[in-house]
Design a protein around this motif. Sequence first.
Motif, mmCIF file in Angstrom:
data_model
loop_
_atom_site.group_PDB
_atom_site.id
_atom_site.type_symbol
_atom_site.label_atom_id
_atom_site.label_comp_id
_atom_site.label_asym_id
_atom_site.label_seq_id
_atom_site.Cartn_x
_atom_site.Cartn_y
_atom_site.Cartn_z
ATOM 1 N N ALA A 88 -0.920 17.688 -22.328
ATOM 2 C CA ALA A 88 0.260 17.781 -23.178
ATOM 3 C C ALA A 88 1.431 18.338 -22.407
ATOM 4 O O ALA A 88 2.552 17.862 -22.500
ATOM 5 N N LYS A 89 1.150 19.387 -21.576
ATOM 6 C CA LYS A 89 2.247 19.982 -20.820
ATOM 7 C C LYS A 89 2.785 19.015 -19.788
ATOM 8 O O LYS A 89 3.969 18.974 -19.500
ATOM 9 N N GLU A 90 1.886 18.218 -19.203
ATOM 10 C CA GLU A 90 2.318 17.246 -18.205
ATOM 11 C C GLU A 90 3.222 16.205 -18.834
ATOM 12 O O GLU A 90 4.254 15.823 -18.278
ATOM 13 N N ASN A 91 2.815 15.716 -20.007
ATOM 14 C CA ASN A 91 3.632 14.734 -20.708
ATOM 15 C C ASN A 91 4.967 15.336 -21.118
ATOM 16 O O ASN A 91 5.990 14.666 -21.106
ATOM 17 N N GLN A 92 4.956 16.595 -21.509
ATOM 18 C CA GLN A 92 6.170 17.252 -21.942
ATOM 19 C C GLN A 92 7.164 17.350 -20.805
ATOM 20 O O GLN A 92 8.363 17.211 -20.984
ATOM 21 N N SER A 93 6.655 17.564 -19.558
ATOM 22 C CA SER A 93 7.543 17.805 -18.430
ATOM 23 C C SER A 93 8.335 16.557 -18.044
ATOM 24 O O SER A 93 9.362 16.671 -17.386
ATOM 25 N N ILE A 94 7.856 15.370 -18.386
ATOM 26 C CA ILE A 94 8.551 14.147 -17.987
ATOM 27 C C ILE A 94 9.577 13.694 -19.033
ATOM 28 O O ILE A 94 10.217 12.669 -18.855
ATOM 29 N N VAL A 95 9.741 14.431 -20.105
ATOM 30 C CA VAL A 95 10.744 14.084 -21.115
ATOM 31 C C VAL A 95 12.125 14.423 -20.553
ATOM 32 O O VAL A 95 12.453 15.586 -20.343
ATOM 33 N N THR A 96 12.914 13.397 -20.277
ATOM 34 C CA THR A 96 14.263 13.613 -19.735
ATOM 35 C C THR A 96 15.352 13.231 -20.720
ATOM 36 O O THR A 96 16.487 13.684 -20.583
ATOM 37 N N GLU A 97 15.015 12.406 -21.716
ATOM 38 C CA GLU A 97 16.024 12.004 -22.691
ATOM 39 C C GLU A 97 15.370 11.552 -23.991
ATOM 40 O O GLU A 97 14.167 11.244 -24.032
ATOM 41 N N PHE A 98 16.163 11.522 -25.035
ATOM 42 C CA PHE A 98 15.746 10.997 -26.325
ATOM 43 C C PHE A 98 16.642 9.817 -26.679
ATOM 44 O O PHE A 98 17.779 9.695 -26.185
ATOM 45 N N ILE A 99 16.129 8.963 -27.527
ATOM 46 C CA ILE A 99 16.909 7.829 -28.026
ATOM 47 C C ILE A 99 17.245 8.091 -29.491
ATOM 48 O O ILE A 99 16.350 8.299 -30.317
ATOM 49 N N LEU A 100 18.522 8.102 -29.800
ATOM 50 C CA LEU A 100 18.978 8.322 -31.168
ATOM 51 C C LEU A 100 19.169 6.974 -31.861
ATOM 52 O O LEU A 100 19.946 6.138 -31.404
ATOM 53 N N GLN A 101 18.451 6.778 -32.957
ATOM 54 C CA GLN A 101 18.575 5.517 -33.688
ATOM 55 C C GLN A 101 19.913 5.395 -34.400
ATOM 56 O O GLN A 101 20.389 4.292 -34.645
ATOM 57 N N GLY A 102 20.511 6.520 -34.744
ATOM 58 C CA GLY A 102 21.803 6.492 -35.429
ATOM 59 C C GLY A 102 21.677 6.074 -36.880
ATOM 60 O O GLY A 102 20.584 6.042 -37.449
ATOM 61 N N LEU A 103 22.800 5.752 -37.476
ATOM 62 C CA LEU A 103 22.840 5.376 -38.886
ATOM 63 C C LEU A 103 22.661 3.883 -39.100
ATOM 64 O O LEU A 103 22.365 3.441 -40.204
ATOM 65 N N SER A 104 22.876 3.092 -38.052
ATOM 66 C CA SER A 104 22.719 1.640 -38.178
ATOM 67 C C SER A 104 22.573 1.026 -36.795
ATOM 68 O O SER A 104 23.097 1.547 -35.801
ATOM 69 N N SER A 105 21.849 -0.097 -36.736
ATOM 70 C CA SER A 105 21.691 -0.830 -35.474
ATOM 71 C C SER A 105 22.545 -2.094 -35.440
ATOM 72 O O SER A 105 22.551 -2.818 -34.452
ATOM 73 N N GLN A 106 23.283 -2.352 -36.525
ATOM 74 C CA GLN A 106 24.140 -3.542 -36.604
ATOM 75 C C GLN A 106 25.471 -3.281 -35.901
ATOM 76 O O GLN A 106 26.155 -2.302 -36.219
ATOM 77 N N PRO A 107 25.862 -4.131 -34.936
ATOM 78 C CA PRO A 107 27.109 -3.904 -34.182
ATOM 79 C C PRO A 107 28.343 -3.764 -35.067
ATOM 80 O O PRO A 107 29.183 -2.886 -34.824
ATOM 81 N N ARG A 108 28.483 -4.608 -36.080
ATOM 82 C CA ARG A 108 29.653 -4.515 -36.954
ATOM 83 C C ARG A 108 29.665 -3.209 -37.731
ATOM 84 O O ARG A 108 30.713 -2.570 -37.875
ATOM 85 N N THR A 109 28.491 -2.832 -38.223
ATOM 86 C CA THR A 109 28.393 -1.562 -38.953
ATOM 87 C C THR A 109 28.692 -0.388 -38.039
ATOM 88 O O THR A 109 29.356 0.577 -38.437
ATOM 89 N N GLN A 110 28.219 -0.477 -36.790
ATOM 90 C CA GLN A 110 28.481 0.588 -35.826
ATOM 91 C C GLN A 110 29.973 0.725 -35.545
ATOM 92 O O GLN A 110 30.484 1.842 -35.411
#
Length: 313
Positions: free
Chosen positions: A2-24
């Motif tokens: 678990a600690k090994e996996n934790q150490s390689i976390v460099t970023e997160f992906i934010l889904q946001g409020l919408s994935s539609q380009p026009r809505t964005q």
Amino acid sequence: MAKENQSIVTEFILQGLSSQPRTQAVLFLVFLLFYLLTIVGNIMVIAVIRADYQLQSPMYFFLANLSFLDICYVSSNIPQMLVNLLTKKGTISFSRCAAQMYFSLAFGMTECFLLGVMAYDRYMAICHPLLYTTVMNRKACIHMVMASWASSLLSSTVVNSLTLHLPFCGPHTLNHYFCEVPAVLALACADTALLELVIFIFSILIACIPFLLIIISYAYILSTILKMQSVHVKSKAFSTCGCHLIVVTIFYGTAICMYMNPKSRSPQDRGKVIAVFYTIVTPTLNPLIYSLRIKDMKRALRRAMNRPKCLFI
């Protein structure tokens, strides 16, 4: 492992409020407008209070601090959200996520305390006017604000330290538009029962105790106002208290719904909508509510517009 996996976390992906380009694109314009209105509105409130000698009272001292806090609050999450909407990348580094989570939680906690302090200020002014200037002196007001900030920063340090020490084994996709404790907690690949209990306890101490103070204060305030003979005094009391109650209802109602249930048993999309209210809508509405409903503020704004240079002295 678990600690090994934790150490390689460099970023997160934010889904946001919408994935539609026009809505964005629409969301980018809407939240940019909200951000600009919040910054301009709250700076104007601070400048008017500082420049107008008739507003040098504890109530307006706390209001100026609330406006400064709202500027900090929206600046902790909206700029990153605007960048993600504009670039359509939706990524945030682990360190940025940690900082955003820390400051947004700390600012939110501070707002809870400040709203409670403002309710106590109104209680003293209306229910004990003869003691008001003695109890709510400059030194006491500064101490209340400092205590609100210090306790919030310390509490946020505890919660975030515990959260960030959990192992994150993937996927690293946050179903949110900014890094918030419940959303990050959902990605942990470990037992989070103890941390959920800690968050629940902090929710009780930081959200519910000030909220209880507000309810008790306004129970006494309402009882006192109903006994007043002067219609003018009643109107002024209801005006200042009404503004505060509107802000409390919007902020506390939505924040408690989110943080009293860290795992968010309600749908995640609903949680994101709730978060929009207490992180974006409330800071934008605060200067409008106080400026338009309190007569002293309206008069001060008119005086400031007649003498625009006074805002920059």
